[in-house]
Design an enzyme around this catalytic site. Structure first.
Site, short mmCIF file in Angstrom:
data_model
loop_
_atom_site.label_atom_id
_atom_site.label_comp_id
_atom_site.label_asym_id
_atom_site.label_seq_id
_atom_site.Cartn_x
_atom_site.Cartn_y
_atom_site.Cartn_z
CE LYS A 193 -1.85 3.09 2.88
NZ LYS A 193 -1.69 4.15 1.93
N GLY A 246 6.98 4.85 8.09
CA GLY A 246 6.22 5.96 8.26
C GLY A 246 6.31 6.61 9.74
CB THR A 248 7.14 7.50 15.85
OG1 THR A 248 8.54 7.36 15.55
CG2 THR A 248 7.19 6.79 17.44
N GLY A 251 3.18 3.84 13.54
CA GLY A 251 3.85 2.81 13.77
C GLY A 251 3.44 2.09 15.07
CB CYS A 302 13.13 8.92 7.65
SG CYS A 302 14.26 7.76 6.91
CD GLU A 402 10.19 12.63 11.50
OE1 GLU A 402 9.06 12.21 11.79
OE2 GLU A 402 11.05 12.12 10.71
#
Ligand code: NAD
Length: 499
Positions: A193, A246, A248, A251, A302, A402
Site C-alpha cells: 500500500k 512512516g 512513529t 507505527g 527520515c 520531527e
C-alpha cells in the site's frame, strides 16, 4: 522567480498519467470494488495529476487472498531460487530501460528535483540486483548438538508467507523497492500500500513487475486511504508479516494491530538525527554535509540531520555560513533544470512546518535564515524556504519533534561528553553524523550514539548491502543487507534420528 523552461514531461510518464490508475490485484488491473476514486496532486503547483482507485477493506481482502493463493498454490513457491533471481534481474533491467519515466513520475508526485529523482531508477535496479544474488544464497546450518544418540540437526530458511507493506510519501519509489526486493528474493508474496499522496511510481513499478513475468498474485498493490487500508491489512488474519515505513505515531498503532494475530513486524519510523560538527573538522566539508543532511528533499528525509550540534568555538561562524549556504539553494518546481529544492508534499505539511518555526521563535530560537514560505512566483505549490534556527536548546520542541521540513535547529556544545549526552537525549535513534578529523573521536562518538546509522565526514549514504533502521522509537528491525533476509525468513529447525 525562475524564467527557465521546465523540462518536458517524459512521453511515457505523460501517457501513464493520462488514464485513471487502477490497482494491481492477482495480476489484473482493477478498479476499487466501491468504484470510488481519489485524486493525486502535484506539490509544485497544487494541480491534479490524475485519479487513482480508492480501495477499501474489501479490496485488501481480495489482494490478501490473491497473495495467499500465490504463496500456497501458485507457481511462486515452486520456482527454483535461480528462477526467482532471473525475474529480479529482469525487473532491474526494465528499471534501467525506463529510468527517465520513473524519475519524472517521482518528481511529479513527490516534488523532488529531477536532478535527484534521476538516481531513483538506477538505485532501484541496484537493489533488485543485490537481492537477486541472495535468492540462490539462502542456506541453513548443520548443528552439532550434545544430545545422546545419533541425530542430524539442521536449519532451513523459509519465506514467512504473505507480507503486507505500507509506505510513506517522502521517497515513494525506493520505499516500494525496499518493500519488495528482499521479500521476493526469499519467496514471499506481497500486498503493498503506497502513501495516498504518492501512488503513481509504485503503480508503474507494478506494470514493470508484470512485464518482467512475475506470476499473478505475487505482488499486489492497493491504493487508497491510510487508516482504512492500513487497519484492514495489519489486522488481516491471512497476513503473516507487516513492514511499515512512516511516522512513529502510526507505527505504534500498527504494532498494536499486529499483536492481534502475532504478525511479524518491522518498522522504519521517524527521526530527529543529531549531526555533530567538531571544531577540528574540515570546515568546508562539514558545511556542505550539514546543509545537505537537512535540506535535501526539502528536509523530508527520515534520517535528515535536523539537530545540528556545533562546537562552541566555531558555532557563530558556522551557523552564519550555513545560513549563507542555504540561501544558495535554488527553490522551485522539480522540473526546472536549476532547482535543487522542491516543494514539501502538501499544504498541510507546509503549514505544519511553518507552525514549528513559530513554536521555535516563541521558545526563543532565532531565525538566521528562511523561516517562512517562499514567494517569488512560488505561491501555488507548497514551498518553504530552507531555514536555519540558532540559539536553540536541546530541550526545545523544535529540537525534539520531527519537523519533516527544511528546518535545522543549531545547538552549541563544549565537550565530547556533553554532545554525546545531548545527541542521545531524543526518543528517536535513526541517523547520526559526525564531522571531525580526529579518527579516535570519530569512533568513540559513533559507538556512543544510540542510532542505527552513523555517517562520519559524509551523510545520507545508503546501499542495498548495508543495514538500515532505527534504535528506540525510530523502529524495529532493519532493511537492506543480510538483515532484511532475516526480516523476511523464518528459521526452521529439523531433527533426524539417525539411530
Ligand atoms: P504516515 O505515518 O502518516 O503514513 C505512512 C503510511 O501509513 C501511509 O501509506 C499512510 O497512508 C499509512 N497510514 C496512515 N494511517 C495508518 C494507519 N492507522 N494504519 C496503517 N497505515 C496507516 O507517514 P508519512 O507522513 O507518509 O511519512 C513521513 C514519516 O515517515 C516521517 O515520520 C518519516 O520519518 C517516516 N519515514 C521513515 C523512514 C525510515 O526508514 N525510518 C523512511 C521514510 C519516512
Amino acid at each position: 522567480m525562475s524564467t527557465n523552461t521546465l523540462i518536458p514531461l517524459n512521453r511515457n510518464a505523460a501517457e501513464f498519467i493520462s488514464k485513471p490508475k487502477k490497482m494491481l490485484i492477482n495480476g489484473k488491473w482493477v478498479e476499487a470494488l466501491s468504484g470510488e476514486t481519489s485524486q493525486t496532486y502535484n506539490p509544485a503547483t497544487g494541480e491534479v495529476i490524475t485519479s487513482v482507485a480508492k480501495g477499501g477493506k474489501e479490496d485488501i481482502d481480495r489482494a490478501v487472498n490473491a497473495a495467499r493463493k500465490a504463496f500456497e498454490e501458485g507457481p511462486w513457491p515452486k520456482l527454483k531460487p535461480n528462477e526467482r533471481a532471473k525475474l529480479l534481474l529482469k525487473l532491474a533491467d526494465l528499471l534501467d530501460e525506463n529510468a527517465e519515466e520513473i524519475a519524472h513520475l517521482e518528481t511529479l508526485e513527490n516534488g523532488r528535483s529531477v536532478k535527484f529523482s534521476s538516481f531513483v531508477a538506477p538505485n532501484a535496479a541496484a537493489h533488485f540486483r543485490y537481492y537477486a544474488g541472495w535468492a540462490t544464497r539462502l542456506t541453513g546450518e548443520t548443528i552439532p548438538t550434545s544430545r545422546p544418540g545419533d541425530v542430524f540437526n539442521y536449519t532451513r530458511r523459509e519465506p514467512i508467507g504473505v507480507c503486507g507493506a505500507i509506505n510513506p510519501w517522502n521517497g515513494p519509489f525506493m520505499s516500494a523497492v525496499m518493500k519488495l526486493a528482499a521479500p521476493l528474493s526469499t519467496g514471499n508474496t506481497v500486498v503493498l500500500k503506497p502513501a495516498s499522496e504518492t501512488p503513481l511510481g509504485t503503480l508503474r513499478l507494478g506494470e514493470l513487475i508484470q512485464e518482467a513475468g512475475f506470476p499473478d498474485g505475487v505482488v499486489n498493490i492497493v491504493t487508497g486511504p491510510g487508516t482504512t487500508l492500513g487497519n484492514a491489512l495489519t489486522l488481516h488474519p491471512e497476513v503473516d508479516k507487516i513492514a511499515f515505513t512512516g511516522s512513529t505515531d502510526v507505527g505504534k498503532q500498527i504494532m498494536k494491530n499486529c499483536a492481534e494475530t502475532i504478525k511479524k513486524v518491522t518498522l522504519e519510523l521517524g527521526g530527529k538525527s543529531a549531526h555533530i560538527i567538531f571544531a577540528d573538522a574540515d570546515y568546508e566539508v562539514a558545511l556542505k554535509n550539514a546543509a545537505n543532511a537537512i535540506f535535501m528533499n526539502s528536509g523530508q528525509v527520515c534520517f535528515a540531520g535536523s539537530r545540528l550540534f556545533v562546537e562552541g568555538k566555531i558555532y557563530d561562524n558556522f551557523v552564519a555560513d550555513l545560513a549563507d549556504y542555504a540561501k544558495t539553494y535554488k527553490l522551485g518546481n522539480g522540473f526546472d533544470p536549476d532547482t535543487i529544492l522542491g516543494p514539501v508534499i502538501s499544504a498541510k505539511q507546509k503549514q505544519s512546518v511553518l507552525n514549528y518555526i513559530d513554536i521555535g521563535k516563541s521558545e526563543g530560537a532565532e531565525v538566521i535564515t528562511g523561516g517562512d514560505a517562499a514567494e517569488d512566483g512560488l505561491t501555488q505549490g507548497y514551498y518553504v524556504k530552507p531555514t536555519v534556527l540558532g540559539n536553540v536548546r536541546n530541550d526545545m520542541t523544535i529540537a525534539q519533534d520531527e519537523i519533516f521540513g527544511p528546518v535545522v535547529a543549531a545547538i552549541p556544545f563544549h565537550s565530547v561528553e556533553e554532545v554525546i549526552e545531548m545527541a542521545n537525549k531524543s526518543i528517536y535513534g535513526l541517523g547520526g553524523g559526525i564531522c571531525t578529523t580526529d579518527v579516535r573521536k570519530a569512533h568513540k562518538v559513533a559507538h556512543a550514539m544510540r542510532t542505527g546509522n552513523v555517517w562520519v565526514n559524509t551523510y545520507s549514504l545508503v546501499d542495498p548491502a548495508s543495514p538500515f533502521g532505527g534504535y528506540k522509537q525510530s523502529g524495529i528491525g532493519r532493511e537492506n543487507g543480510s538483515a532484511a533476509i532475516d526480516a523476511y525468513t523464518e528459521i526452521k529447525n529439523v531433527w533426524i534420528n539417525l539411530d
